[in-house]
Design a protein around this motif. Structure first.
Motif, PDB file in Angstrom:
ATOM      1  N   ILE A  48       1.349 -18.383 -20.180  1.00 15.77           N
ATOM      2  CA  ILE A  48       0.499 -19.127 -19.248  1.00 15.77           C
ATOM      3  C   ILE A  48      -0.982 -18.920 -19.560  1.00 15.77           C
ATOM      4  O   ILE A  48      -1.783 -19.829 -19.358  1.00 15.77           O
ATOM      5  CB  ILE A  48       0.830 -18.768 -17.782  1.00 15.77           C
ATOM      6  CG1 ILE A  48       0.223 -19.783 -16.811  1.00 15.77           C
ATOM      7  CG2 ILE A  48       0.409 -17.362 -17.439  1.00 15.77           C
ATOM      8  CD1 ILE A  48       0.868 -21.129 -16.838  1.00 15.77           C
ATOM      9  N   SER A  49      -1.360 -17.759 -20.090  1.00 18.46           N
ATOM     10  CA  SER A  49      -2.774 -17.515 -20.418  1.00 18.46           C
ATOM     11  C   SER A  49      -3.260 -18.478 -21.497  1.00 18.46           C
ATOM     12  O   SER A  49      -4.405 -18.925 -21.464  1.00 18.46           O
ATOM     13  CB  SER A  49      -2.977 -16.071 -20.861  1.00 18.46           C
ATOM     14  OG  SER A  49      -2.245 -15.812 -22.047  1.00 18.46           O
TER      15      SER A  49
ATOM     16  N   TRP B 183      -2.016 -21.552 -22.014  1.00 15.53           N
ATOM     17  CA  TRP B 183      -2.124 -22.842 -21.336  1.00 15.53           C
ATOM     18  C   TRP B 183      -3.425 -22.912 -20.535  1.00 15.53           C
ATOM     19  O   TRP B 183      -4.114 -23.931 -20.537  1.00 15.53           O
ATOM     20  CB  TRP B 183      -0.942 -23.059 -20.391  1.00 15.53           C
ATOM     21  CG  TRP B 183       0.317 -23.477 -21.072  1.00 15.53           C
ATOM     22  CD1 TRP B 183       1.350 -22.669 -21.463  1.00 15.53           C
ATOM     23  CD2 TRP B 183       0.692 -24.805 -21.442  1.00 15.53           C
ATOM     24  NE1 TRP B 183       2.330 -23.424 -22.050  1.00 15.53           N
ATOM     25  CE2 TRP B 183       1.956 -24.737 -22.047  1.00 15.53           C
ATOM     26  CE3 TRP B 183       0.076 -26.041 -21.319  1.00 15.53           C
ATOM     27  CZ2 TRP B 183       2.627 -25.858 -22.524  1.00 15.53           C
ATOM     28  CZ3 TRP B 183       0.737 -27.165 -21.792  1.00 15.53           C
ATOM     29  CH2 TRP B 183       1.997 -27.054 -22.388  1.00 15.53           C
ATOM     30  N   ALA B 184      -3.758 -21.838 -19.824  1.00 15.37           N
ATOM     31  CA  ALA B 184      -4.974 -21.820 -18.998  1.00 15.37           C
ATOM     32  C   ALA B 184      -6.226 -21.933 -19.869  1.00 15.37           C
ATOM     33  O   ALA B 184      -7.137 -22.704 -19.561  1.00 15.37           O
ATOM     34  CB  ALA B 184      -5.019 -20.547 -18.159  1.00 15.37           C
TER      35      ALA B 184
ATOM     36  N   SER C 272      -6.476 -25.486 -21.200  1.00 12.72           N
ATOM     37  CA  SER C 272      -6.856 -26.427 -20.129  1.00 12.72           C
ATOM     38  C   SER C 272      -8.336 -26.303 -19.791  1.00 12.72           C
ATOM     39  O   SER C 272      -9.002 -27.310 -19.541  1.00 12.72           O
ATOM     40  CB  SER C 272      -6.032 -26.166 -18.867  1.00 12.72           C
ATOM     41  OG  SER C 272      -4.695 -26.499 -19.085  1.00 12.72           O
TER      42      SER C 272
ATOM     43  N   ASP D 260      -3.603 -27.813 -12.569  1.00 20.22           N
ATOM     44  CA  ASP D 260      -4.662 -28.628 -13.155  1.00 20.22           C
ATOM     45  C   ASP D 260      -4.656 -29.966 -12.426  1.00 20.22           C
ATOM     46  O   ASP D 260      -3.778 -30.795 -12.641  1.00 20.22           O
ATOM     47  CB  ASP D 260      -4.434 -28.823 -14.648  1.00 20.22           C
ATOM     48  CG  ASP D 260      -5.597 -29.516 -15.341  1.00 20.22           C
ATOM     49  OD1 ASP D 260      -6.480 -30.058 -14.645  1.00 20.22           O
ATOM     50  OD2 ASP D 260      -5.610 -29.520 -16.579  1.00 20.22           O
TER      51      ASP D 260
ATOM     52  N   LEU E  42      -0.237 -22.324 -13.233  1.00 20.19           N
ATOM     53  CA  LEU E  42      -1.457 -23.057 -13.535  1.00 20.19           C
ATOM     54  C   LEU E  42      -1.439 -24.397 -12.811  1.00 20.19           C
ATOM     55  O   LEU E  42      -0.480 -25.153 -12.929  1.00 20.19           O
ATOM     56  CB  LEU E  42      -1.563 -23.298 -15.052  1.00 20.19           C
ATOM     57  CG  LEU E  42      -2.746 -24.127 -15.535  1.00 20.19           C
ATOM     58  CD1 LEU E  42      -4.048 -23.352 -15.354  1.00 20.19           C
ATOM     59  CD2 LEU E  42      -2.555 -24.514 -16.981  1.00 20.19           C
TER      60      LEU E  42
ATOM     61  N   TRP F 191       1.135 -29.155 -12.760  1.00 21.18           N
ATOM     62  CA  TRP F 191       1.327 -27.789 -12.302  1.00 21.18           C
ATOM     63  C   TRP F 191       2.360 -27.141 -13.211  1.00 21.18           C
ATOM     64  O   TRP F 191       3.459 -27.687 -13.389  1.00 21.18           O
ATOM     65  CB  TRP F 191       1.829 -27.743 -10.874  1.00 21.18           C
ATOM     66  CG  TRP F 191       0.924 -28.336  -9.861  1.00 21.18           C
ATOM     67  CD1 TRP F 191       0.032 -27.671  -9.065  1.00 21.18           C
ATOM     68  CD2 TRP F 191       0.819 -29.726  -9.480  1.00 21.18           C
ATOM     69  NE1 TRP F 191      -0.614 -28.551  -8.240  1.00 21.18           N
ATOM     70  CE2 TRP F 191      -0.153 -29.831  -8.473  1.00 21.18           C
ATOM     71  CE3 TRP F 191       1.448 -30.895  -9.908  1.00 21.18           C
ATOM     72  CZ2 TRP F 191      -0.499 -31.032  -7.882  1.00 21.18           C
ATOM     73  CZ3 TRP F 191       1.095 -32.102  -9.332  1.00 21.18           C
ATOM     74  CH2 TRP F 191       0.139 -32.162  -8.326  1.00 21.18           C
TER      75      TRP F 191
ATOM     76  N   PRO G  80      -9.136 -26.245 -14.074  1.00 19.35           N
ATOM     77  CA  PRO G  80      -7.791 -25.739 -13.790  1.00 19.35           C
ATOM     78  C   PRO G  80      -7.854 -24.302 -13.282  1.00 19.35           C
ATOM     79  O   PRO G  80      -8.764 -23.552 -13.638  1.00 19.35           O
ATOM     80  CB  PRO G  80      -7.098 -25.823 -15.140  1.00 19.35           C
ATOM     81  CG  PRO G  80      -8.193 -25.771 -16.133  1.00 19.35           C
ATOM     82  CD  PRO G  80      -9.373 -26.430 -15.493  1.00 19.35           C
ATOM     83  N   GLU G  81      -6.888 -23.949 -12.450  1.00 24.76           N
ATOM     84  CA  GLU G  81      -6.854 -22.607 -11.865  1.00 24.76           C
ATOM     85  C   GLU G  81      -5.470 -22.002 -11.998  1.00 24.76           C
ATOM     86  O   GLU G  81      -4.467 -22.704 -11.880  1.00 24.76           O
ATOM     87  CB  GLU G  81      -7.212 -22.664 -10.385  1.00 24.76           C
ATOM     88  CG  GLU G  81      -8.622 -23.081 -10.100  1.00 24.76           C
ATOM     89  CD  GLU G  81      -8.949 -23.024  -8.620  1.00 24.76           C
ATOM     90  OE1 GLU G  81      -8.226 -22.344  -7.870  1.00 24.76           O
ATOM     91  OE2 GLU G  81      -9.925 -23.663  -8.214  1.00 24.76           O
ATOM     92  N   VAL G  82      -5.441 -20.699 -12.227  1.00 19.91           N
ATOM     93  CA  VAL G  82      -4.191 -19.948 -12.207  1.00 19.91           C
ATOM     94  C   VAL G  82      -4.113 -19.266 -10.860  1.00 19.91           C
ATOM     95  O   VAL G  82      -5.037 -18.567 -10.453  1.00 19.91           O
ATOM     96  CB  VAL G  82      -4.140 -18.912 -13.352  1.00 19.91           C
ATOM     97  CG1 VAL G  82      -2.890 -18.060 -13.238  1.00 19.91           C
ATOM     98  CG2 VAL G  82      -4.192 -19.607 -14.695  1.00 19.91           C
TER      99      VAL G  82
END
Length: 114
Positions: free
Chosen positions: A103-104, A106-107, A110, A64, A62, A47, A70-72
């Motif tokens: 974070i975008s 990373w998302a 992932s 995972d 995020l 997380w 994975p979800e934001v």
């Protein structure tokens, strides 16, 4: 119980306030870098937290869980703290984590790697 340092709590709260202010002004929401990485030391769950809500429980970032999707979004810090793993272990904070990317990114990474 997961305990956040004052510095981490301040950074998470500041990101939350900035996002709310942008929404009120009808501006694009900021894309902050993750502040904290929580992880399962016995599994693939990770997380990445970017915000902490006013209630000091709702964390946004995020999640995972290692299932390839994975979800934001938000999750509960108290629920994360209540997870009990084998051998008396629990979810931990990665003390050496730092991020220079939002974070975008990373998302997207992932989701590509699953």
């Amino acid at each position: 119980m997961i305990v956040l340092t004052p510095t981490a709590r301040f950074a998470l709260r500041a990101n939350h306030i900035n996002r709310r202010a942008a929404a009120e002004r009808r501006q694009f929401e900021p894309d902050p870098t993750p502040v904290i990485k929580f992880f399962n030391p016995l599994g693939a769950q990770t997380w990445l937290a970017t915000e902490l809500a006013d209630d000091d429980d709702a964390v946004w970032g995020l999640a995972d869980l290692g299932f390839g999707c994975p979800e934001v979004g938000p999750w509960s810090l108290s629920e994360l703290s209540s997870i009990r793993l084998p051998f008396g272990m629990s979810i931990e904070i990665d003390q050496n984590f730092s991020s220079g990317v939002p974070i975008s990114v990373w998302a997207a990474w992932s989701r590509r790697t699953g």
